[in-house]
Design a protein around this motif. Structure first.
Motif, PDB file in Angstrom:
ATOM      1  N   ASP A  79      -0.418   8.520  54.045  1.00 59.82           N
ATOM      2  CA  ASP A  79      -0.324   9.972  53.874  1.00 59.82           C
ATOM      3  C   ASP A  79      -0.075  10.295  52.399  1.00 59.82           C
ATOM      4  O   ASP A  79       0.926   9.889  51.826  1.00 59.82           O
ATOM      5  N   GLN A  80      -0.984  11.069  51.774  1.00 59.88           N
ATOM      6  CA  GLN A  80      -0.889  11.409  50.360  1.00 59.88           C
ATOM      7  C   GLN A  80      -0.627  12.905  50.119  1.00 59.88           C
ATOM      8  O   GLN A  80      -0.976  13.433  49.064  1.00 59.88           O
ATOM      9  N   ARG A  81      -0.010  13.579  51.052  1.00 59.22           N
ATOM     10  CA  ARG A  81       0.167  15.027  50.923  1.00 59.22           C
ATOM     11  C   ARG A  81       1.104  15.433  49.797  1.00 59.22           C
ATOM     12  O   ARG A  81       1.091  16.588  49.362  1.00 59.22           O
ATOM     13  N   PHE A  82       1.932  14.518  49.330  1.00 57.58           N
ATOM     14  CA  PHE A  82       2.900  14.873  48.303  1.00 57.58           C
ATOM     15  C   PHE A  82       2.411  14.543  46.897  1.00 57.58           C
ATOM     16  O   PHE A  82       3.172  14.645  45.938  1.00 57.58           O
ATOM     17  N   THR A  83       1.153  14.164  46.759  1.00 62.32           N
ATOM     18  CA  THR A  83       0.639  13.774  45.448  1.00 62.32           C
ATOM     19  C   THR A  83       0.689  14.931  44.451  1.00 62.32           C
ATOM     20  O   THR A  83       1.093  14.761  43.299  1.00 62.32           O
ATOM     21  N   ALA A  84       0.265  16.114  44.851  1.00 62.09           N
ATOM     22  CA  ALA A  84       0.193  17.247  43.920  1.00 62.09           C
ATOM     23  C   ALA A  84       1.565  17.649  43.372  1.00 62.09           C
ATOM     24  O   ALA A  84       1.721  17.798  42.149  1.00 62.09           O
ATOM     25  N   PRO A  85       2.601  17.849  44.201  1.00 61.08           N
ATOM     26  CA  PRO A  85       3.918  18.163  43.626  1.00 61.08           C
ATOM     27  C   PRO A  85       4.430  17.077  42.692  1.00 61.08           C
ATOM     28  O   PRO A  85       5.001  17.382  41.635  1.00 61.08           O
ATOM     29  N   LEU A  86       4.211  15.813  43.054  1.00 63.71           N
ATOM     30  CA  LEU A  86       4.663  14.722  42.191  1.00 63.71           C
ATOM     31  C   LEU A  86       3.944  14.754  40.853  1.00 63.71           C
ATOM     32  O   LEU A  86       4.542  14.543  39.795  1.00 63.71           O
ATOM     33  N   THR A  87       2.637  15.022  40.861  1.00 68.08           N
ATOM     34  CA  THR A  87       1.859  15.091  39.628  1.00 68.08           C
ATOM     35  C   THR A  87       2.388  16.194  38.711  1.00 68.08           C
ATOM     36  O   THR A  87       2.530  15.993  37.497  1.00 68.08           O
ATOM     37  N   ALA A  88       2.678  17.355  39.272  1.00 72.53           N
ATOM     38  CA  ALA A  88       3.187  18.464  38.466  1.00 72.53           C
ATOM     39  C   ALA A  88       4.570  18.152  37.896  1.00 72.53           C
ATOM     40  O   ALA A  88       4.857  18.463  36.735  1.00 72.53           O
ATOM     41  N   ILE A  89       5.431  17.534  38.697  1.00 69.29           N
ATOM     42  CA  ILE A  89       6.762  17.164  38.212  1.00 69.29           C
ATOM     43  C   ILE A  89       6.648  16.172  37.066  1.00 69.29           C
ATOM     44  O   ILE A  89       7.325  16.292  36.040  1.00 69.29           O
ATOM     45  N   THR A  90       5.775  15.179  37.220  1.00 63.79           N
ATOM     46  CA  THR A  90       5.605  14.175  36.179  1.00 63.79           C
ATOM     47  C   THR A  90       5.114  14.806  34.883  1.00 63.79           C
ATOM     48  O   THR A  90       5.552  14.427  33.786  1.00 63.79           O
ATOM     49  N   ALA A  91       4.199  15.774  34.970  1.00 69.33           N
ATOM     50  CA  ALA A  91       3.726  16.462  33.768  1.00 69.33           C
ATOM     51  C   ALA A  91       4.875  17.212  33.086  1.00 69.33           C
ATOM     52  O   ALA A  91       5.023  17.171  31.856  1.00 69.33           O
TER      53      ALA A  91
END
Length: 440
Positions: A360-372
């Motif tokens: 399950d990759q549903r949390f990829t987008a929030p993690l990407t934004a936090i990392t940026a």
């Protein structure tokens, strides 16, 4: 077959204890070390199983490598194995940094120690700058990523918003962007998905916990197990905090540390560099437990010891307890307990759900934004440290600037490691002090 092999709890415990003493290199180095030992050498975990667990740990606040060790200990031997793995992975660094903090509190004002840290501080400043640069190169792949980093830098440098609100805001932006304009985050999302679904283990022997190995009975999700884990987690938090309040009062230093470092643990996305500005705001500027110079000295010591860099908070707690009269060792113990307790809770509560939802990759987008956004956060940390290092009370410090520039060159061009740089800077500081004693 991998499922037929067994690793005893005693064997695993010895492994985690040994690993805790050699886990240098920060989060990236520790994750690489875990991959080498667990996936390639010991075959306790397959490549994809490892990446799935790592993706879950990266979504959580706290040190990823420690949480990954706890996750694997739980997967192999249940909740006791998870606790043992996490504790033994952390214990060496906790002991070393507490001891170093005690020695620093006793001897930190001595001339040779001041000369040592005069050389270490600009080297550490260079390490922070390089960390922001390297994270930015990997992370800032779209205009939205760059905007998030810039906004985070401006907001945190001006103290306009607290760090937790910044993290939550970035996650919300990432979630909305993925729903409304996926192309704004797509390049980084593609990389994360490719890493999570990349090639398997090829010709390596079958892992104990492989791609198709059934989830162990103790690791399967159940409501009763979830309730027990939540109850144990809550008890481990409430009872020590209640004892601290009973002994020192709600506004006592140790009680304040328990609450503050719990907040730090809950928002420590992206590792120590990302959360240290929040710690500096609270411990240095608000509570006045220690000075900014002392905190930077602690970061220098933290770079020389194994374990997660967030363990530098043990130094912060020790010095806070020492400076306020609350007791250095007691404050260090309180800091370590409340800083790392959430990490254990997240794993022991959430791991069964993760095992039930592999892929399950549903949390990829929030993690990407936090990392940026963390690129801007780490840059603000570099600015925070640059002022006392390069512009102390006596004015611009030319030798410190020279050491900092040389450190940047060694890290970026010569590919020096952190330990090599710190050791060289320490020797340079001691050499400079020794030369000052000669009768010229």
């Amino acid at each position: 077959m991998g499922a037929e092999r067994r690793v005893s709890l005693l064997e695993a415990s010895r492994f985690w204890w040994r690993l805790g003493w050699v886990s240098f290199g920060g989060p990236a180095g520790q994750i690489a070390l875990l991959h080498h030992e667990l996936v390639e050498q010991r075959r306790w975990l397959s490549e994809r199983r490892y990446l799935h667990a790592l993706n879950f740990c990266m979504l959580l606040p706290g040190p990823e490598a420690t949480q990954l060790a706890t996750y694997l200990g739980w997967l192999m031997h249940g909740w006791l194995g998870g606790v043992i793995a996490g504790v033994l992975f952390l214990l060496p660094s906790a002991l070393l940094l507490s001891l170093l903090a005690w020695l620093y509190a006793l001897w930190g004002a001595m001339p040779w120690m001041e000369a040592l840290f005069a050389a270490l501080k600009p080297a550490v400043l260079a390490i922070v700058i390089v960390a922001a640069w390297r994270l930015g190169r990997r992370t800032l792949r779209t205009p939205l990523h760059g905007a998030l980093a810039l906004v985070a830098l401006l907001l945190l440098s001006s103290n306009a918003v607290p760090y937790p609100a910044l993290v939550l805001g970035a996650a919300l932006v990432g979630w909305l962007a993925m729903r409304l304009r996926p192309g704004w985050l797509l390049p980084q999302a593609q990389l994360a998905i490719a890493a999570a679904t990349g090639p398997g283990d090829g010709e390596l022997p079958e892992a104990i916990h492989g791609d198709h190995t059934p989830t162990p009975a103790h690791a399967q999700f159940s409501r009763s197990a979830l309730l027990r884990a939540l109850l144990a987690w809550g008890t481990a938090f409430m009872l020590p905090l209640a004892a601290l309040v009973l002994v020192s009062g709600w506004d006592g230093v140790l009680s304040q540390m328990g609450r503050f470092f719990t907040q730090v643990a809950l928002v420590s996305f992206g590792g120590a560099y990302a959360v240290l500005p929040y710690v500096a705001q609270g411990a240095v500027e608000h509570h006045h437990w220690l000075s900014g110079g002392q905190m930077l000295d602690g970061l220098a010591l933290g770079e020389t010891t194994p374990g997660p860099l967030i363990m530098v908070l043990a130094f912060v707690g020790f010095m806070g307890g020492w400076n306020t009269g609350a007791g250095g060792w007691a404050a260090a113990a309180v800091t370590v307990w409340f800083t790392f307790l959430p990490s254990f809770g997240f794993i022991l509560v959430g791991a069964p759900l993760v095992e039930a939802s592999r892929g399950d990759q549903r949390f990829t987008a929030p993690l990407t934004a936090i990392t940026a956004a963390l690129v801007g956060v780490i840059t603000s940390l570099a600015i925070f440290f640059a002022v006392p290092v390069l512009w102390p009370s006596a004015g611009f410090d030319g030798p410190a600037a020279l050491v900092g520039a040389a450190s940047l060159l060694l890290l970026l061009r010569c590919r020096w490691g952190v330990i090599q740089l710190i050791a060289t800077a320490a020797l340079l500081g001691l050499l400079r002090y020794s030369l000052s004693l000669l009768p010229w």
